[in-house]
Design a protein around this motif. Structure first.
Motif, PDB file in Angstrom:
ATOM      1  N   CYS A 151      32.618 -14.191 -36.552  1.00 21.23           N
ATOM      2  CA  CYS A 151      33.212 -13.175 -35.703  1.00 21.23           C
ATOM      3  C   CYS A 151      34.406 -14.006 -34.867  1.00 21.23           C
ATOM      4  CB  CYS A 151      32.535 -12.283 -34.889  1.00 21.23           C
ATOM      5  SG  CYS A 151      31.164 -11.787 -35.592  1.00 21.23           S
ATOM      6  N   CYS A 154      38.014 -15.971 -36.666  1.00 26.30           N
ATOM      7  CA  CYS A 154      39.255 -14.952 -36.898  1.00 26.30           C
ATOM      8  C   CYS A 154      39.766 -14.206 -35.493  1.00 26.30           C
ATOM      9  CB  CYS A 154      38.900 -13.787 -37.937  1.00 26.30           C
ATOM     10  SG  CYS A 154      38.677 -14.316 -39.365  1.00 26.30           S
ATOM     11  N   HIS A 155      38.539 -13.953 -34.686  1.00 25.70           N
ATOM     12  CA  HIS A 155      39.273 -13.074 -33.517  1.00 25.70           C
ATOM     13  C   HIS A 155      39.498 -14.080 -32.462  1.00 25.70           C
ATOM     14  CE1 HIS A 155      38.313  -8.906 -34.575  1.00 25.70           C
ATOM     15  NE2 HIS A 155      37.511  -9.328 -35.481  1.00 25.70           N
ATOM     16  N   HIS A 181      42.803  -2.589 -30.993  1.00 28.88           N
ATOM     17  CA  HIS A 181      43.069  -1.550 -30.211  1.00 28.88           C
ATOM     18  C   HIS A 181      43.234  -1.608 -28.942  1.00 28.88           C
ATOM     19  CE1 HIS A 181      40.968   0.913 -33.133  1.00 28.88           C
ATOM     20  NE2 HIS A 181      40.024  -0.057 -33.422  1.00 28.88           N
ATOM     21  N   ILE A 203      46.401  -9.967 -34.515  1.00 30.21           N
ATOM     22  CA  ILE A 203      44.994  -9.572 -35.511  1.00 30.21           C
ATOM     23  C   ILE A 203      45.304  -9.051 -36.782  1.00 30.21           C
ATOM     24  CG2 ILE A 203      43.984  -7.661 -34.463  1.00 30.21           C
ATOM     25  CD1 ILE A 203      42.196 -10.599 -35.434  1.00 30.21           C
ATOM     26  N   GLN A 204      46.306  -8.195 -36.884  1.00 27.37           N
ATOM     27  CA  GLN A 204      46.614  -7.365 -38.043  1.00 27.37           C
ATOM     28  C   GLN A 204      47.491  -8.070 -39.035  1.00 27.37           C
ATOM     29  OE1 GLN A 204      47.401  -3.633 -36.077  1.00 27.37           O
ATOM     30  NE2 GLN A 204      45.891  -2.733 -36.925  1.00 27.37           N
ATOM     31  N   ALA A 280      38.772  -0.428 -39.423  1.00 31.25           N
ATOM     32  CA  ALA A 280      39.062  -1.152 -40.613  1.00 31.25           C
ATOM     33  C   ALA A 280      37.773  -1.707 -40.940  1.00 31.25           C
ATOM     34  CB  ALA A 280      40.005  -2.544 -40.175  1.00 31.25           C
ATOM     35  N   HIS A 282      35.123  -4.195 -42.577  1.00 33.64           N
ATOM     36  CA  HIS A 282      34.994  -5.887 -42.846  1.00 33.64           C
ATOM     37  C   HIS A 282      34.493  -6.078 -44.239  1.00 33.64           C
ATOM     38  CE1 HIS A 282      35.927  -5.906 -38.602  1.00 33.64           C
ATOM     39  NE2 HIS A 282      36.262  -7.205 -38.483  1.00 33.64           N
TER      40      HIS A 282
END
Ligand code: HEC
Ligand code: HEC
Ligand code: HEC
Ligand code: HEC
Ligand code: HEC
Length: 635
Positions: A151, A154-155, A181, A203-204, A280, A282
Motif C-alpha cells: 500500500c 504506490c500511494h 478522493h 494517483i489515477q 476502485a 484493488h
C-alpha cells in the motif's frame, strides 16, 4: 468517409464498455463470510523510515462492501495479487540468483536493481538511509521488505517523479498517502499510522504504474563489461502511450482496478463515515495464472498470507482477463481445392498494450488442427507432454505470414538477443530484440515517438496484415493465412483453431535450470510438479464440407482470359499493389509487384511460366483487400 475516422474511437468505446460490463456481469465465486478470511496468515506490521506494513492498513481498509453487501475489502483483494507476492515469487528469486551466477562480478549491482521494483519497501528504505546497494540477504531478514509492492509504495510515489520508469520512482518523505478522493477525513489514520491521507489526482495517472512497468536494463557483454547501452526489457507503459487507450484516457487503473459506481465506505473507522463513489477495486489481475497457481500449491513454504479462496479469486480474474478481455479470433475458409485448404485467421488484441506483454518469457501461440472423421491431417502448434511446442525452430521460430507445413507455428513473443545477436534469456546480456511480433494494441503506429522502444521486430515488419487493415496502420490485429495440404483428400473436414497463453516455457527456463543455488533448486522442485497447462485464450472451429471449388470472388477483381495461354489480365476496382501466384499445392510460385503509374494501376498483366494446370492468384489492392481466385493455364 467520415465514419472511417470515428470508427476506431467507437471500437474503443465498445471494447471498454464490454470490458466493464464483463467485470461486473460475470458472477464471481461466492464470497465467503468475513470470518472465514480470518484464517489468513498475518500480514507484516510495523514501520521503517518510509513505509508501513500492509497489516497496518488492514484495520480500516479491509471491511469494504458494495451496494449488494458483497465483501470487497481493499487489503483482501490486493493480498493475493502478483504485486503482493513480488518479493516472494519463487521464479523471480530463482532468476535473480541465475543472473548473479552468470555475472558474479556484478552480483551486488544486480540484486540492487532487481529489488527496486520487486522489494521496494526494503530497497528504497536502505537507499534513503544512504546505502549504495541493497541485497537479497537483507531482504530475507526483513518481513516488511517481503510485503512486495504494498500500500505505502504506490500511494507514496510523488507527483514530481511521475514520468520516471525503470523503478526510478521517488517516495515522499512527508508521510502523505495520496488518494483519489477530495477532503479525506484525516484524524483516525494519522492517529493510528502517522500517515495523512491526502487528495491528489496523480494517483489515477497511468504514470504511477509506469514507474515499474516500463523497464530498461543495462547490457553486459561477455567480458562482463557494461556496454553503456540500455535494453527495453518491458515497455507496457510505452506500448499503452502508443495506442488509442492513452488518447481516450483509458488508464491502466481503469482495466486493472475496475471501478464500481456504488457508494462505498472506504474506511471502517469512524463508524459514521460517509461512503465514496466511484470505488476502485484493488484486484490488480493480469495474466499470470500459472505462477499464482504454483504459489497457491506452496503457500506455507513461501510465507503467503492470502487464503486459498483469495488466491483462487485472483487466479479466476487473471484467467478472465485472458479469456474475455484480451483477444478475439475470426476463422474463415477462403478457398478449397483438391490439394489445398486455404484458411485465414484474424486475431485482434483488446488489451491496452501488446498481447502478450510484460516479462520477456510470456508468449502466445496458435494451434491449428485439420481432421477428417478418422485422422488428423494437419497439426501446427502441437505440444508435447511438457507443453513445449513440437516443431519450434532451434534458436527461435520466425513470424509467419502464411503457414503451410505443420512444423511452422505462429508464436507471438519477444526474443532477446545478446551482443552477438544470439538468442538469450539472461536479462543482463539482452542487447537487442531479435523478434517482437506480440500483437500491438489498437492505434499502435510506427510514426509514434515511442517507436524506438516498442518497435515491431523481425518478419512481422514485412507482413502486410500485421497491425494493418485496409491499408491503415494501427488495427491491433494480425491476419494469418493457412495453406493446408490436402493431397486430394475429398472428405468433410473439421478445423479447430486455438490460441494458448504461456507464462514461461520449459525451453525458456533451460539455461536457468542448468545452474544450481538454493533459490533455483527451490523453484525447480515447485516447477516440476506444477500444472503447466497453458491458458486457452481463444478458440474457433469450422467445417469444410466438400472439395467443390469454393472461392472468394467478388466484383473487386476480375481476370481474363481464363483459361488462358500464359498472359492474364487482372482488373481491379482499386489500384493493385501485388499479386501472389500459388500452385495447386499452395506453394508460392511468384510474387508480382505493381510498379505501373497510377493511371493504369487498376490493370495488371501477368505471365505464368509454369506447366499447364490450375493456379491460384491472390490479389492485393491498395486498400489491403485480398482475394484468391482460380485460373487455368492452358498453353
Ligand atoms: C522497473 C521495475 C523492475 C525491475 C527493476 C525488475 N523487474 Fe522483474 N518484473 C517487473 C514487472 C512489472 C514484472 C511483471 C511483468 C509481467 O507480469 O508481465 C516482472 C516480472 C519478473 C519475472 C517474472 C515473474 C513471474 O512470476 O512470472 C521475473 C523472473 C523477473 N521479473 C526477474 C527480474 C530480475 C532478475 C530483475 C533484476 C535483474 C528484475 N526482475 C528487475 C518489474 C521489474
Ligand atoms: C499498484 C499500486 C497500488 C497498491 C499496491 C495499492 N493501491 Fe490503493 N490505490 C491505487 C490507485 C491507483 C488508486 C486510485 C484508483 C482509481 O481511482 O482509479 C487507489 C485507491 C485507493 C483507495 C481509495 C479507494 C477508492 O477508490 O475509493 C484506498 C483507500 C486505497 N487505495 C488503499 C490501499 C491500501 C490499503 C492498499 C494496500 C492493501 C493499497 N491501496 C494498495 C494504487 C495502489
Ligand atoms: C484507523 C483507521 C485507518 C487506518 C489504520 C488507515 N487508514 Fe487510510 N483512511 C482512513 C480514513 C478515515 C480515511 C478517509 C476516508 C474518507 O474521508 O472517506 C482514509 C483514507 C485513505 C486513503 C484515500 C485518501 C484519499 O484522499 O482518497 C488512502 C489511499 C488510504 N487511506 C491508505 C491507507 C494506507 C496505505 C494505510 C496503511 C498505512 C491506511 N490508510 C491506514 C482510515 C485509516
Ligand atoms: C513499485 C513498482 C510497481 C508499481 C508502482 C506498479 N507495479 Fe505492477 N507489478 C510490479 C511487479 C514487480 C510485478 C510482478 C511481480 C511478480 O511477477 O513477481 C507487478 C505485477 C503486476 C500485475 C500482474 C501481472 C500478471 O501477469 O499477473 C499487474 C496487473 C500490475 N502489476 C498492474 C499494475 C498497475 C495497474 C499499476 C499502477 C496502478 C502497477 N502495477 C504499479 C511492480 C509495480
Ligand atoms: C483496455 C484495458 C487495459 C489497459 C488500458 C491496460 N491493460 Fe494491462 N492487461 C489487459 C488485459 C486484457 C491483459 C491480459 C492480456 C495480456 O497479457 O496482454 C493485461 C495484462 C497485463 C499485464 C500482464 C502481461 C503479461 O502477459 O504478462 C500487466 C503487467 C499489465 N497488463 C499492466 C498494465 C499497465 C501497467 C497498464 C498501463 C500502462 C495496462 N496494463 C493497461 C488490459 C489492459
Amino acid at each position: 468517409m467520415k465514419l472511417l475516422y470515428v470508427l476506431p474511437f467507437l471500437v474503443v468505446i465498445a471494447l471498454l464498455s464490454g470490458l466493464f460490463s464483463l467485470q461486473k456481469a460475470l458472477s464471481e465465486p461466492q464470497r465467503p463470510h468475513l470470518h472465514q478470511d480470518l484464517k489468513n496468515a498475518e500480514l507484516p506490521m510495523g514501520f521503517n523510515d518510509l513505509f508501513a506494513g500492509s497489516g497496518d492498513c488492514q484495520l480500516c481498509h479491509d471491511a469494504q462492501v458494495n451496494a449488494q453487501g458483497d465483501f470487497i475489502g481493499i487489503v483482501s483483494d490486493w493480498r493475493s495479487s502478483m504485486m503482493a507476492h513480488s518479493s516472494k515469487d519463487p521464479f523471480w528469486r530463482a532468476k535473480v540468483s541465475h543472473e548473479t551466477l552468470v555475472n558474479p562480478q556484478h552480483a551486488e549491482l544486480l540484486e540492487n536493481v532487481c529489488t527496486r521494483c520487486h522489494a521496494p519497501v526494503g530497497h528504497f528504505n536502505a537507499h534513503f538511509n544512504g546505502q549504495e546497494f541493497y541485497s537479497i540477504a537483507e531482504m530475507d531478514l526483513d518481513p516488511l521488505a517481503k510485503d512486495g509492492v504494498n500500500c505505502t509504495v504506490c500511494h507514496q510515489i510523488t507527483p514530481e517523479s511521475l514520468g520516471n520508469y525503470s523503478g526510478e520512482l521517488e517516495i515522499g518523505t512527508e508521510k502523505k498517502i495520496w488518494g483519489p478522493h477530495e477532503a479525506p477525513f484525516t484524524n483516525p489514520m494519522i492517529n493510528h499510522t502517522g500517515y495523512t491521507p491526502t487528495f491528489s489526482p496523480h494517483i489515477q495517472d497511468a504514470r504511477i504504474c509506469a514507474s515499474c512497468h516500463s523497464l530498461m536494463t543495462p547490457t553486459i557483454d561477455y567480458s562482463g563489461n557494461l556496454t553503456g547501452t540500455d535494453f527495453p526489457e518491458q515497455a507496457i507503459y510505452h506500448e499503452w502511450l502508443n495506442s488509442d487507450f492513452s488518447v481516450n484516457e483509458v488508464t491502466c487503473q481503469k482495466c486493472h482496478m475496475p471501478s464500481i459506481e456504488d457508494t462505498v465506505k472506504i474506511s471502517s473507522m469512524p463508524p459514521w463515515l460517509d461512503g465514496r463513489s466511484p470505488f476502485a477495486q484493488h484486484q490488480l489481475a493480469g495474466a499470470n495464472v500459472f505462477m499464482l497457481k504454483l504459489m497457491k500449491e506452496n503457500m506455507e513454504e513461501l510465507g503467503i498470507t492470502a487464503t486459498e479462496w483469495q488466491m483462487d479469486s485472483t487466479i479466476n480474474r487473471a484467467r478472465r482477463m485472458l479469456q474475455q478481455a484480451a483477444l478475439s479470433m475470426q476463422l474463415n475458409e477462403v478457398a478449397r481445392t483438391p490439394d489445398t485448404l486455404f484458411l485465414e485467421m484474424i486475431l485482434t488484441n483488446h488489451a491496452g498494450h501488446k498481447f502478450p506483454a510484460g516479462y520477456p518469457s510470456r508468449r502466445a501461440f496458435i494451434e491449428l488442427l485439420v481432421m477428417n472423421e478418422y485422422d488428423t491431417l494437419f497439426h501446427s502448434g502441437k505440444m508435447d507432454g511438457d507443453y513445449n511446442i513440437i516443431g519450434e525452430d532451434e534458436g527461435f521460430e520466425v513470424h509467419h505470414e502464411t503457414i503451410q507445413t505443420p512444423d511452422q507455428v505462429q508464436i507471438y513473443e519477444m526474443v532477446m538477443g545478446d551482443v552477438n545477436l544470439e538468442p538469450t534469456t539472461v536479462l543482463a546480456y539482452a542487447f537487442q530484440h531479435l523478434k517482437d511480433n506480440r500483437i500491438p494494441p489498437s492505434g499502435f503506429k510506427s510514426s509514434h515517438f515511442t517507436w524506438d522502444t516498442v518497435a515491431v521486430t523481425g518478419q512481422a515488419m514485412y507482413d502486410p496484415d500485421f497491425n494493418f487493415e485496409s491499408g491503415i496502420e494501427g488495427s491491433g490485429s494480425d491476419r494469418v493465412l493457412f495453406h493446408v495440404p490436402l493431397n486430394g483428400n475429398n472428405d468433410a473436414l473439421e478445423v479447430i483453431a486455438r490460441v494458448h497463453y504461456q507464462t514461461v516455457s520449459g525451453r525458456w527456463l533451460e539455461d536457468m535450470l542448468d545452474y544450481s543455488s538454493d533459490e533455483i533448486d527451490a523453484f525447480k522442485m515447485m516447477y516440476e510438479v506444477a500444472d503447466k497447462t497453458p491458458v486457452l485464450v481463444a478458440e474457433a472451429d469450422l467445417t469444410s464440407t466438400s472439395t467443390d471449388i469454393r472461392l472468394w470472388q467478388e466484383e473487386l477483381f476480375s481476370v481474363h482470359p481464363n483459361p488462358g495461354p500464359g498472359r492474364f489480365n487482372v482488373q481491379s476496382e482499386n489500384p493493385l499493389t501485388a499479386i501472389n501466384v500459388y500452385d495447386q499445392s499452395g506453394r508460392l510460385n511468384q510474387t508480382i509487384h505493381n510498379f505501373a503509374s497510377p493511371s493504369v494501376s487498376q490493370n495488371m498483366s501477368i505471365r505464368i511460366d509454369g506447366s499447364n494446370g490450375v493456379y491460384y492468384l491472390e490479389m492485393l489492392d491498395d486498400q489491403q483487400n485480398r482475394r484468391t481466385t482460380k485460373i487455368i493455364l492452358n498453353k
